[in-house]
Design a protein around this motif. Structure first.
Motif, PDB file in Angstrom:
ATOM      1  N   ASN A  27       1.043   3.238 -19.779  1.00 31.72           N
ATOM      2  CA  ASN A  27      -0.255   2.775 -20.265  1.00 31.72           C
ATOM      3  C   ASN A  27      -1.384   3.554 -19.568  1.00 31.72           C
ATOM      4  OD1 ASN A  27      -2.586   1.414 -20.845  1.00 31.72           O
ATOM      5  ND2 ASN A  27      -1.790  -0.623 -20.338  1.00 31.72           N
ATOM      6  N   PRO A  28      -2.162   4.357 -20.318  1.00 34.88           N
ATOM      7  CA  PRO A  28      -3.171   5.209 -19.672  1.00 34.88           C
ATOM      8  C   PRO A  28      -4.253   4.392 -18.963  1.00 34.88           C
ATOM      9  CG  PRO A  28      -3.361   5.316 -22.071  1.00 34.88           C
ATOM     10  CD  PRO A  28      -2.124   4.542 -21.776  1.00 34.88           C
ATOM     11  N   ALA A  29      -4.443   3.133 -19.365  1.00 33.31           N
ATOM     12  CA  ALA A  29      -5.441   2.299 -18.697  1.00 33.31           C
ATOM     13  C   ALA A  29      -4.952   1.875 -17.315  1.00 33.31           C
ATOM     14  CB  ALA A  29      -5.746   1.063 -19.536  1.00 33.31           C
ATOM     15  N   ARG A  30      -3.655   2.009 -17.059  1.00 36.84           N
ATOM     16  CA  ARG A  30      -3.102   1.639 -15.758  1.00 36.84           C
ATOM     17  C   ARG A  30      -2.595   2.871 -15.028  1.00 36.84           C
ATOM     18  NH1 ARG A  30       0.997  -3.084 -16.670  1.00 36.84           N
ATOM     19  NH2 ARG A  30       0.940  -3.125 -14.396  1.00 36.84           N
ATOM     20  N   MET A  31      -3.269   3.983 -15.273  1.00 41.90           N
ATOM     21  CA  MET A  31      -2.890   5.233 -14.629  1.00 41.90           C
ATOM     22  C   MET A  31      -4.152   5.900 -14.132  1.00 41.90           C
ATOM     23  SD  MET A  31      -1.606   8.795 -15.736  1.00 41.90           S
ATOM     24  CE  MET A  31      -1.027   9.697 -14.315  1.00 41.90           C
ATOM     25  N   ARG A  32      -4.111   6.460 -12.936  1.00 40.59           N
ATOM     26  CA  ARG A  32      -5.303   7.131 -12.413  1.00 40.59           C
ATOM     27  C   ARG A  32      -4.889   8.382 -11.651  1.00 40.59           C
ATOM     28  NH1 ARG A  32      -6.616   3.001  -7.314  1.00 40.59           N
ATOM     29  NH2 ARG A  32      -5.006   3.863  -5.936  1.00 40.59           N
ATOM     30  N   PHE A  33      -5.832   9.285 -11.470  1.00 40.18           N
ATOM     31  CA  PHE A  33      -5.600  10.442 -10.611  1.00 40.18           C
ATOM     32  C   PHE A  33      -6.430  10.252  -9.355  1.00 40.18           C
ATOM     33  CE2 PHE A  33      -4.377  11.848 -14.775  1.00 40.18           C
ATOM     34  CZ  PHE A  33      -3.207  12.542 -14.511  1.00 40.18           C
ATOM     35  N   MET A  56      10.031   6.737 -14.796  1.00 38.79           N
ATOM     36  CA  MET A  56      10.858   5.834 -15.605  1.00 38.79           C
ATOM     37  C   MET A  56      10.600   4.387 -15.217  1.00 38.79           C
ATOM     38  SD  MET A  56      14.565   7.718 -15.871  1.00 38.79           S
ATOM     39  CE  MET A  56      15.414   6.343 -16.638  1.00 38.79           C
ATOM     40  N   TYR A  57      10.605   4.105 -13.902  1.00 42.60           N
ATOM     41  CA  TYR A  57      10.423   2.722 -13.500  1.00 42.60           C
ATOM     42  C   TYR A  57       9.059   2.185 -13.923  1.00 42.60           C
ATOM     43  CZ  TYR A  57      10.030  -1.663 -11.281  1.00 42.60           C
ATOM     44  OH  TYR A  57       9.831  -3.005 -11.100  1.00 42.60           O
ATOM     45  N   CYS A  58       8.012   2.982 -13.712  1.00 36.12           N
ATOM     46  CA  CYS A  58       6.661   2.549 -14.112  1.00 36.12           C
ATOM     47  C   CYS A  58       6.619   2.296 -15.612  1.00 36.12           C
ATOM     48  CB  CYS A  58       5.631   3.615 -13.733  1.00 36.12           C
ATOM     49  SG  CYS A  58       5.477   3.817 -11.950  1.00 36.12           S
ATOM     50  N   MET A  59       7.260   3.185 -16.359  1.00 38.67           N
ATOM     51  CA  MET A  59       7.300   3.027 -17.809  1.00 38.67           C
ATOM     52  C   MET A  59       8.025   1.728 -18.170  1.00 38.67           C
ATOM     53  SD  MET A  59       9.378   3.514 -20.603  1.00 38.67           S
ATOM     54  CE  MET A  59      10.712   4.684 -20.371  1.00 38.67           C
ATOM     55  N   PHE A  60       9.125   1.427 -17.477  1.00 39.30           N
ATOM     56  CA  PHE A  60       9.842   0.162 -17.732  1.00 39.30           C
ATOM     57  C   PHE A  60       8.879  -1.018 -17.573  1.00 39.30           C
ATOM     58  CE2 PHE A  60      14.112   2.121 -16.205  1.00 39.30           C
ATOM     59  CZ  PHE A  60      14.416   2.520 -17.496  1.00 39.30           C
ATOM     60  N   GLU A  61       8.131  -1.022 -16.469  1.00 42.11           N
ATOM     61  CA  GLU A  61       7.213  -2.154 -16.244  1.00 42.11           C
ATOM     62  C   GLU A  61       6.155  -2.245 -17.337  1.00 42.11           C
ATOM     63  OE1 GLU A  61       5.285  -3.096 -12.660  1.00 42.11           O
ATOM     64  OE2 GLU A  61       7.126  -3.481 -11.547  1.00 42.11           O
ATOM     65  N   HIS A  62       5.620  -1.091 -17.750  1.00 38.05           N
ATOM     66  CA  HIS A  62       4.556  -1.132 -18.762  1.00 38.05           C
ATOM     67  C   HIS A  62       5.086  -1.495 -20.146  1.00 38.05           C
ATOM     68  CE1 HIS A  62       1.351   1.401 -16.437  1.00 38.05           C
ATOM     69  NE2 HIS A  62       1.927   0.488 -15.679  1.00 38.05           N
ATOM     70  N   CYS A  63       6.350  -1.192 -20.394  1.00 40.11           N
ATOM     71  CA  CYS A  63       6.908  -1.446 -21.723  1.00 40.11           C
ATOM     72  C   CYS A  63       7.481  -2.857 -21.872  1.00 40.11           C
ATOM     73  CB  CYS A  63       8.010  -0.442 -22.045  1.00 40.11           C
ATOM     74  SG  CYS A  63       7.360   1.197 -22.407  1.00 40.11           S
ATOM     75  N   TYR A  64       7.746  -3.502 -20.740  1.00 45.56           N
ATOM     76  CA  TYR A  64       8.435  -4.791 -20.787  1.00 45.56           C
ATOM     77  C   TYR A  64       7.480  -5.916 -21.153  1.00 45.56           C
ATOM     78  CZ  TYR A  64      10.718  -8.995 -18.943  1.00 45.56           C
ATOM     79  OH  TYR A  64      11.253 -10.241 -18.783  1.00 45.56           O
ATOM     80  N   TYR A  65       7.884  -6.755 -22.097  1.00 42.84           N
ATOM     81  CA  TYR A  65       7.139  -7.987 -22.352  1.00 42.84           C
ATOM     82  C   TYR A  65       8.102  -9.018 -22.924  1.00 42.84           C
ATOM     83  CZ  TYR A  65       6.783  -6.336 -27.251  1.00 42.84           C
ATOM     84  OH  TYR A  65       7.053  -5.882 -28.514  1.00 42.84           O
ATOM     85  N   THR A  66       7.611 -10.269 -23.036  1.00 43.69           N
ATOM     86  CA  THR A  66       8.479 -11.311 -23.588  1.00 43.69           C
ATOM     87  C   THR A  66       7.767 -11.958 -24.766  1.00 43.69           C
ATOM     88  OG1 THR A  66       7.521 -12.903 -22.061  1.00 43.69           O
ATOM     89  CG2 THR A  66       9.572 -11.861 -21.381  1.00 43.69           C
ATOM     90  N   ARG A  67       8.564 -12.559 -25.629  1.00 50.42           N
ATOM     91  CA  ARG A  67       7.954 -13.381 -26.685  1.00 50.42           C
ATOM     92  C   ARG A  67       8.848 -14.589 -26.935  1.00 50.42           C
ATOM     93  NH1 ARG A  67       8.117  -8.457 -30.766  1.00 50.42           N
ATOM     94  NH2 ARG A  67      10.326  -8.202 -31.105  1.00 50.42           N
TER      95      ARG A  67
END
Lengths: 695, 695
Positions: B382-388, B545-556
């Protein structure tokens, strides 16, 4: 005489290679303004002279000996090595620090070929068979490799020069020594002696420490170079050792094979697969062997990429549902029978016949032999120079049921590139025994069966009284008895004879009547627990690459006749670059069209290069032939002013056709994917007469 | 109070996870006939109870504290970890032997994601920029890592428990201790003390051995668990050490980064590139760090995959021809200025502005920041949760010009996933100095220039008479003088003052007038020799990969309301499986059609699974959502009897459309390749009302 000449040819070849390098580096300096034109010209005529000298020596050799083989092998290998290193397919690692034997770097084209080849492997095996791919670390704790046997037995015999301490592989020295004796023209061995030597030679790989020592002594083998005496042979473990964690108390090794990572994950993989067998797991990754004397380029290195499959199957049924799809393939099979026979030569045989005649142990093993053969064809190994050699009985580990090596013929002889082994249930049992974790599968019967089973019921009270703290171990050992052993014990105990029982820790106890009840009962059985067998195809990617290089390499005369051009005839699917784009001459309009075509190719996922050097088209073709680019596109004035077509040239036939520029990317895509063939393309589009050097 | 509750929630979460495992394993045993239905049911109701207990505790916590963050972070992380391990994305290595900290195995879906991600990386960087990709060994001789500085300086400070000998990272202990002091509600530190602690905390990473020792002593930091005293901190080298070759006298290490393989090949790569600069080389491969205390799953491991780029460029001109293509991107930049300011918060800024305002040092560095940002978006971070984040001056090595870390926000805080550094000419100079091999490039001027240059002409006779055997070293040192130093020497010698000269071996000699002639001459210069600068973007694939896992994970919520369903919202290009195919019910005709569609998908290069379990469609959707399959195809009676269409369902929107079965593979191919979007597909094909649990 002959050997003198051989030496001269080798020297001449080296001189040519060296001078070639000089010319190239001078040419580069010329561009930078660091060298003079005259200097470069002088070096070029020197190179031409050296080439003529080499050619004369080679002709003389062929006339004298009537054979082409040995020296042209050397020459072929040297010429190929020149191309591979110059074009940076691979080069020795750490060159600026003098290199370290057994380590190579892949440069850009080598890297691309390696990726293409592993991708073909993945599609051919993993996707096609729905294998479970895993990726495990190379650093491995000692216990894993203790269980697998590598800590104790993954060794080669080493000898050292008694004076200098230099290290050698005992089997290499012995082999070299025996071969020299056989070829000694001055003092040829007697027929009987020659037979003895040949027999010893055939079995060098299986010598034990004492027999190796005896052989070295008997033949007075000495250190190469110095002629000094050698130490007795001793086992040297080939694993790189390290230490894990900050305390320095946990021994680790770099894995010598990727297979163990799959075995230790068996339980999770079985669960992942819904508890169902058979299934196969696969791993592509690097393995490490600290070879005593690395040699032969990519063929014996210290760090290399393996692609391994472990196919888990119930040992009672090794049939394969897709066997029919390979049953009619006829690879060259070099069975035990043929190896022991007079001719000692592999012969083509259908896999169906090989299984039905019991030559290959089972369908699953034969299925993988067939799939392996297809894989080799796909990546450009010549199937006529590939065979499957069955291990002789004494070559196999005691637990193995049947083993076949996929071997490829090269200038180094037959090179083992793949091992295909039916390893029975050995590996899983070894890890169960070390880890105490159950690594079995359960086969559920379609309908429950009434079966007579043997029940072992330990008498806890009696065992406790007699064995005290060992009670648990004794109980477990009793319960782990096989049916046969249990019935045997029952008979003895009923006859009043005590029976010795060994626990899994190796302690021995005496079991007396009354300590255990053993009985046969009939009960409903819903299924069977068993340790699966493993069929293991194991590929060495670097070796396959090198063999493929040799099979793909050839030369052809250039238009100017005084030079010979190297061609790497890679199959399009493995070629590092799929196409080059040449503007016929340096004109902005042609360059623009070339750029657009290049973008089309990239969008179609086709790696490509533009060559705008303005060299003759023939020269540009020659350069791309040498790095194995299968297709070249030339943009000429017709492409921008006329009908918009471009010339498409195929590397091996050098045939050319005119293709509309909008279609050229999809035509090449189809050729690379094997969805069409060059003859089909040539039939569809108008031919173009070849021009320039390429005529 | 609060911490008590936190502990209780953690325990409750663990109990739920554990019971979940029990239920799954019982269900598997049920299939095998090894467990009873009643047993399974009991375990399931136990699980439900535990979930309710956990939920109550969490609600209580939120009511008491008014905050959701900390504990939901823990809960999120635990729930995600459950999915990742259960679905075998990755699991601890060597599990049956109790595992070894810092090592993980990728199971089938993790393996596929890793390959997809590295393939995206290769296309995005290597192909797009025509980089030269190489592959070098992990085993590296000591000299290479001596030159790079790793042998001497690649260390962390370690402390040991004075009584038990257990090892800890000094900075981790100090950090934990200071944070606990700040959060101590019973004895809160004074305002002044708190400021002192915060300052120390901010600089923990840069403490030297003595200041670290002082800080540990000042705050009386003790061993966790035992409360024992600690040893003074000492440097621990993080490289795995081994020995190369049979003699045991050649020290080797497992490379701690892939970059050095590129630097030592610079000369060959420059030649391969036709002598032209700038160019970039890249390498994807494993690196090894023997971490003192690995933690945080994939974020700090001992063996990991890096993807590194070394962009070689003339230090005088770091502009980039393609900079315009990223100049308008506005990633979150956390500059030095913002870090030192009041708000301490990153802000979006266009890269063009950042370069023109001098915030990012040069175009090439900014270009790679832009390309990196695009890469993260492509793979689903998620680019909103990424910074340089720019390195503060004291964080950078003395030679570095500018450094930025690509950081991603996770439950572990901001995680560094990429380092982008302008390392000036440091690396090539270090290897030149160690290897004595020239690692420079030559820039040819368009037209030769007349330039004033300084010539140093040693007086050989005089040098020989005075320095004898050291003559050569002195001569080389004189010739290696920079122009400034030479002119300085000239002035002193002309004034009759002797000058001290240090050779590259570190010996000092006194140069007197008459030993050397130094003069300025005007001559034609055709170009310039220089050591290129290096701009290095370095990616940690596992961390991304791990960061992507966290950003992609959700529940419904599921239809049944009492369960919550996990979804891995992977971008199609990285998803391990692109599509699943479900026959609506178990009928041969439906199965056949499903098989045919599966073959179509495979032919289009799309990994896919068939699920013929006969579970409800809702359950099957839930299973594939959990492993992140983006598209599901359902085959129903209309597919075989009606108009031949199938249902295509998108995972995140759960929207469904009817697509002709012959088109479905190419529609999914286009979605995976980003050539179309789901809204476009939804607009083109008739919608289908969702059915079953998925409504």
């Amino acid at each position: 005489m002959t050997t003198d000449l051989e030496k001269q040819i080798q020297d001449a070849q080296e001189a040519v290679t060296k001078q070639g390098d000089t010319v190239r580096s001078l040419k580069a300096s010329l561009k930078d303004g660091k060298a003079e034109k005259a200097e470069v010209d002088a070096a070029i005529s020197k190179l031409a002279e050296l080439k003529i000298a080499l050619d004369e020596k080679q002709k003389e050799y062929e006339k004298t000996t009537g054979k082409v083989s040995s020296q042209s092998k050397e020459a072929l290998r040297a010429a190929l090595a020149g191309v591979l290193e110059r074009r940076m397919f691979y080069i020795p690692s750490f060159k600026i620090y003098g290199s370290v034997a057994g380590f190579y770097d892949y440069g850009p084209p080598g890297c691309a070929i390696k990726q293409n080849m592993t991708q073909v492997w993945r599609n051919h095996f993993v996707l096609e068979e729905n294998m479970l791919e895993v990726e495990c670390p190379a650093v491995t704790p000692e216990v894993v490799l203790k269980a697998s046997g590598h800590v104790d037995r993954f060794t080669d015999f080493m000898v050292t020069d008694a004076a200098t301490g230099e290290c050698f592989r005992a089997d290499h020295l012995l082999e070299g020594h025996l071969e020299a004796l056989l070829e000694d023209k001055k003092n040829p061995p007697s027929a009987e002696k020659a037979r003895e030597i040949r027999e010893l030679l055939a079995g060098v790989g299986e010598l034990k420490q004492d027999t190796m020592a005896a052989a070295l002594q008997q033949y007075d083998v000495r250190a190469p170079g110095t002629g000094n005496a050698l130490s007795p042979p001793f086992p040297f473990n080939l694993m790189f050792k390290t230490s894990i964690g900050p305390k320095g108390d946990m021994v680790g090794y770099l894995r010598p094979e990727t297979a163990q990572g799959i075995f230790v994950n068996f339980r999770d993989l079985l669960y992942y697969n819904g508890g169902k067998l058979p299934f196969a797991a696969a791993q592509i990754g690097n393995s490490y062997r600290n070879e005593i004397s690395p040699r032969a380029g990519l063929l014996r290195v210290r760090e290399f990429t393996q692609a391994e499959i472990e196919h888990f199957v119930n040992g009672d049924d090794k049939s394969h549902p897709k066997f029919a799809s390979v049953a009619d393939l006829k690879p060259l099979l070099y069975s035990r029978e043929l190896q022991m026979g007079e001719e000692k030569k592999a012969a083509p045989m259908s896999l169906g016949e090989a299984v039905s005649r019991g030559i290959i142990a089972n369908e699953t093993l034969a299925y993988f032999i067939g799939r392996t053969w297809l894989f080799f064809c796909k990546v450009g190994v010549n199937p006529a120079r590939m065979r499957f050699r069955q291990h002789l009985q004494h070559e196999m580990a005691h637990y193995a049921t049947d083993c076949w090596d996929g071997e490829v013929e090269t200038t180094y002889g037959w090179v083992e590139c793949v091992g295909l082994a039916d390893r029975s249930a050995y590996d899983l049992k070894a890890h169960t025994s070390m880890s105490k974790i159950d690594l079995t599968a359960f086969e559920k019967f379609d309908t429950p069966r009434m079966e007579e089973v043997v029940r072992v019921v330990p008498n806890n009270k009696e065992l406790g009284a007699v064995f005290k703290k060992d009670q648990k171990a004794v109980k477990e050992a009793l319960e782990a008895l096989s049916e046969d052993k249990a019935m045997d014990m029952k008979a003895k105990l009923e006859a009043g004879t005590p029976v010795a029982l060994t626990t899994c820790e190796g302690q021995s106890f005496e079991i007396k009547p009354g300590m255990v009840e053993i009985k046969k009962v009939t009960e409903k059985v819903t299924g069977k627990t068993y340790t699966p067998s493993v069929i293991e195809p194991s590929f060495g990617i670097g070796r396959i690459m090198y063999c493929m290089f040799e099979h793909c390499y050839y030369t052809r005369e250039a238009a100017s006749k005084d030079e010979v051009r190297a061609v790497m005839g890679f199959r399009p699917v493995v070629a590092p670059t799929k196409a080059t784009v040449f503007p016929l001459v340096q004109k902005p309009a042609l360059n623009e069209t070339a750029q657009r075509i290049s973008r089309d190719l990239t969008a179609a996922g086709l790696s490509n290069l533009i060559d705008t050097t303005g060299n003759t088209i023939g020269k540009r073709y020659a350069r791309t032939d040498e790095i194995g680019v299968p297709f070249a596109i030339t943009v000429d004035f017709d492409s921008i002013e006329g009908n918009g077509s471009v010339t498409l040239r195929e590397r091996d036939s050098m045939a050319q056709v005119r293709v509309p520029q909008g279609e050229v990317a999809s035509v090449i895509r189809a050729l690379v994917d094997d969805r069409t063939t060059w003859p089909e393309v040539a039939a569809k589009y108008p031919a173009q007469k070849a021009t320039g050097d390429d005529e």
